[in-house]
Design an enzyme around this catalytic site. Sequence first.
Site, PDB file in Angstrom:
ATOM      1  N   ALA A  29      42.500  25.705  35.700  1.00 54.26           N
ATOM      2  CA  ALA A  29      41.149  25.181  35.528  1.00 54.26           C
ATOM      3  C   ALA A  29      41.098  23.673  35.802  1.00 54.26           C
ATOM      4  CB  ALA A  29      40.650  25.492  34.122  1.00 54.26           C
ATOM      5  N   HIS A  30      39.910  23.099  35.704  1.00 52.40           N
ATOM      6  CA  HIS A  30      39.691  21.684  36.012  1.00 52.40           C
ATOM      7  C   HIS A  30      40.479  20.758  35.093  1.00 52.40           C
ATOM      8  CE1 HIS A  30      35.807  21.770  33.336  1.00 52.40           C
ATOM      9  NE2 HIS A  30      36.659  22.684  32.957  1.00 52.40           N
ATOM     10  N   ASN A  31      41.003  19.703  35.681  1.00 46.88           N
ATOM     11  CA  ASN A  31      41.690  18.636  34.951  1.00 46.88           C
ATOM     12  C   ASN A  31      43.000  19.076  34.289  1.00 46.88           C
ATOM     13  OD1 ASN A  31      38.606  17.827  34.896  1.00 46.88           O
ATOM     14  ND2 ASN A  31      39.809  15.941  34.734  1.00 46.88           N
TER      15      ASN A  31
END
Lengths: 334, 334, 334
Positions: free
Chosen positions: A240-242
């Site tokens: 997922a993001h980051n």
Amino acid sequence: MEFSAGQIADLLQGKVIGNADVKVNTVSKIEEGKPGSLAFLANPKYTKYIYDTKADIVLVNKDFIPEKKISATLIKVDDAYKAFASLLEIYQQYKNNKTGISESAFMEKTATAGKNTYIGAGVYIGEHTHIADNCKIYPNTYIGDNVKIGEGTVIFSGVNIYSETVIGENCILHSGVVVGSDGFGFAPQNSAEFKKIPQIGNVIIEDRAEIGANTSIDRATIGSTVIRKGVKLDNLVQIAHNVEIGENTVIASQTGVSGSTKIGKNCMIGGQVGFAGHLTIGDNVRIGAQSGVHKDLPDNVIVQGTPVTGYREWYRIAAVLQKLPEIYRKIQKI
Amino acid sequence: MEFSAGQIADLLQGKVIGNADVKVNTVSKIEEGKPGSLAFLANPKYTKYIYDTKADIVLVNKDFIPEKKISATLIKVDDAYKAFASLLEIYQQYKNNKTGISESAFMEKTATAGKNTYIGAGVYIGEHTHIADNCKIYPNTYIGDNVKIGEGTVIFSGVNIYSETVIGENCILHSGVVVGSDGFGFAPQNSAEFKKIPQIGNVIIEDRAEIGANTSIDRATIGSTVIRKGVKLDNLVQIAHNVEIGENTVIASQTGVSGSTKIGKNCMIGGQVGFAGHLTIGDNVRIGAQSGVHKDLPDNVIVQGTPVTGYREWYRIAAVLQKLPEIYRKIQKI
Amino acid sequence: MEFSAGQIADLLQGKVIGNADVKVNTVSKIEEGKPGSLAFLANPKYTKYIYDTKADIVLVNKDFIPEKKISATLIKVDDAYKAFASLLEIYQQYKNNKTGISESAFMEKTATAGKNTYIGAGVYIGEHTHIADNCKIYPNTYIGDNVKIGEGTVIFSGVNIYSETVIGENCILHSGVVVGSDGFGFAPQNSAEFKKIPQIGNVIIEDRAEIGANTSIDRATIGSTVIRKGVKLDNLVQIAHNVEIGENTVIASQTGVSGSTKIGKNCMIGGQVGFAGHLTIGDNVRIGAQSGVHKDLPDNVIVQGTPVTGYREWYRIAAVLQKLPEIYRKIQKI
């Protein structure tokens, strides 16, 4: 592709015993040896198989002395196991020998590609994107704007790389991989409908990472989602993001890592594991398959289960779990 | 893409304090501020970072008064957080500014596209398919026959949309999404081999839905698989045939919904959850990650675990689970 | 595509009662019957719906005698259910009627295709690959070098098939499938970085297998990963290197099978199941959804849970699991 015993012996600096002209086009295990294949004998436990193997060529250690007649051609080398391994590598490189830029590829005017780089039919390369030397981009892959791909990286067919992605040297991305899709970020509103939070960061994949088929890696909301050097992700993994995955960490198939979680280096993570978001996982951590990780983990632990716990504890819990009906009966009698 | 402090201030109707000519090409968090980036300061807790930040521009509330010298250019606005959010949206729209129909796209003769619609290289559009105005179809996407795509919808690269699919307005489909593949329907026969049941329904995706990378949505056997308005599906989600997902429901990555299950509106469903088939899940339901849902659920419940139960019960169960070996030892002594 | 009642009656050797010119373009359930659709009535329980259905045509058994007026046109056939099923098959075949080799496909010079085979726009076919007669290869699919595809096989859009893959007759591969990507094999080294083990085997998919959207099947390290005749894999399934799936085994979505595990024939395996590597699973085994299979299983067992156990035991365990907090309270009082 066929190779004769003579050619292979030259390649491995070995010595042919038998017919140097016999040819093979594949490899097999000595115990399953098939006609037209090459096998190897390194472990003495398998010596019995060499007398009946149907493999046409067998690599053996130079001190090997047959006790009876062998129909296969032998190639004597210093170390049969190492010679076999290096042969496989040569074979794999040989297969992956595509070159040139296809006339059926579509490169935007500001896109550039280095020397000896293969760009297959149906590949799209966006504005200001640079593919370095000695890369191989297989057919029907999409690479968006402002992307950088480092030297020697191989991207198989049907990969989708969104804009601003940075990929290092000697990486391998398998078919169906998606890199840089929007993170799953939505803000609640007064109406029940969610509002999209713009995802304007990117993805950075460092050198020598390998990403398995149909794995997806989301871009950061702000900043970068980072896959460090030497990371190996299996198929159908979700990043997922980051998220940040530390150097040389290995993650098996169908595992999912939620937003902003940081995983340390040299970790080994089983298949179908789920990580909650915003966690910090230490270095050298081992996590068993199907675990649910809901909390930070320090360095060097070995854990398993849902909720995740020490793997020894988990084995004890799992053993007692089977006895729950018995326990319940006893409790009711009290 | 670079923007000067002056340009950004104009855009946000803000006031520049400092050098209006300094340029930025990305954004960063104020505590991680990088040269060439823009940050914002809204929460007073972060005020301390503004004096040392390396960000070149910082958006601040108009009542902000620095206590010491700041090297960054400031832009004073009414609400720094909202200004930052609107800037991100402008940036995202700006990036997604492709136009025109590529000569390398392949449209069947009866396919049509509206005004201002982008159709990238390598896109295939089937017979009688209509793409409305202001859509963006990125390279190498496949759209089959008799499909309808509503106004303003964005379909990223490498998406596969089977025939008869209907997609609403302002939807976003990420790379690798498959919509309209056959449902998993097979009838047992006298021989052990299964016989395929024809899957002749379709998929309907309503307005403002967003579908994550490599997610698959099967067509209905008969009728429609339906994704309602405002639904957000994360990456690698599985939606089986004849499923219906209610308005504004949000489903995290790697969750799977089996055939004919109906999920209500405004639900929030974690990652790696599994739903059995033919269930009815109410509105406003929240389901924790990795749960196994084997039964209908009423409106407004919060559940977790396998088999799924109330989340408070589940936390209690999970806590006792850790003590099972201890319980077993005690039981044995009795 | 529209068909009149007269045309359908001819096809099914049935008899029209009512207007033979009424046309339909889809099918529906009799209880949800929509204008322009065809429904069927086989189960007497549903007879009540025929008097009000909005379907324009209804297939009925030849002995059906209405008790009151019906607005729909009836078609009387020997067996309404079988007639409906055969109509669906005809419809599905009719839809899948593409032919010819697109000028926008890219075939290497040594690639060959048989008679009546469809090869869509943007398809890539590699060196020495042969596609047999009556196949359908949809747009934007990639098929590497030295691949063999058997007669009548359908490969939908955006599929990626690596070199040396062998696919049998009458198979169906859905969009996003990846076949033949490298197995997840890495050898530890003195440095913490892993070294890739060359994956030089292939994948063999036998006749009449169907592979769901975005499923990935890795090639063998040496030898073959094998999907036997009549196997049905759902969407997003992971098949690792050197796995073998036995004849007619059915595996639901998001299940993962680790390296070298052999699954027997006629098994039914639920969704989100995980298999450890190097296991041997017998024939006719049934495994419940979300199970974790860590050990060999004999023929004919029905199992569930993590760790996997008999399904009756598992239901008992799951029931007691809900009572764990109560058990713990009791134990503490003792």
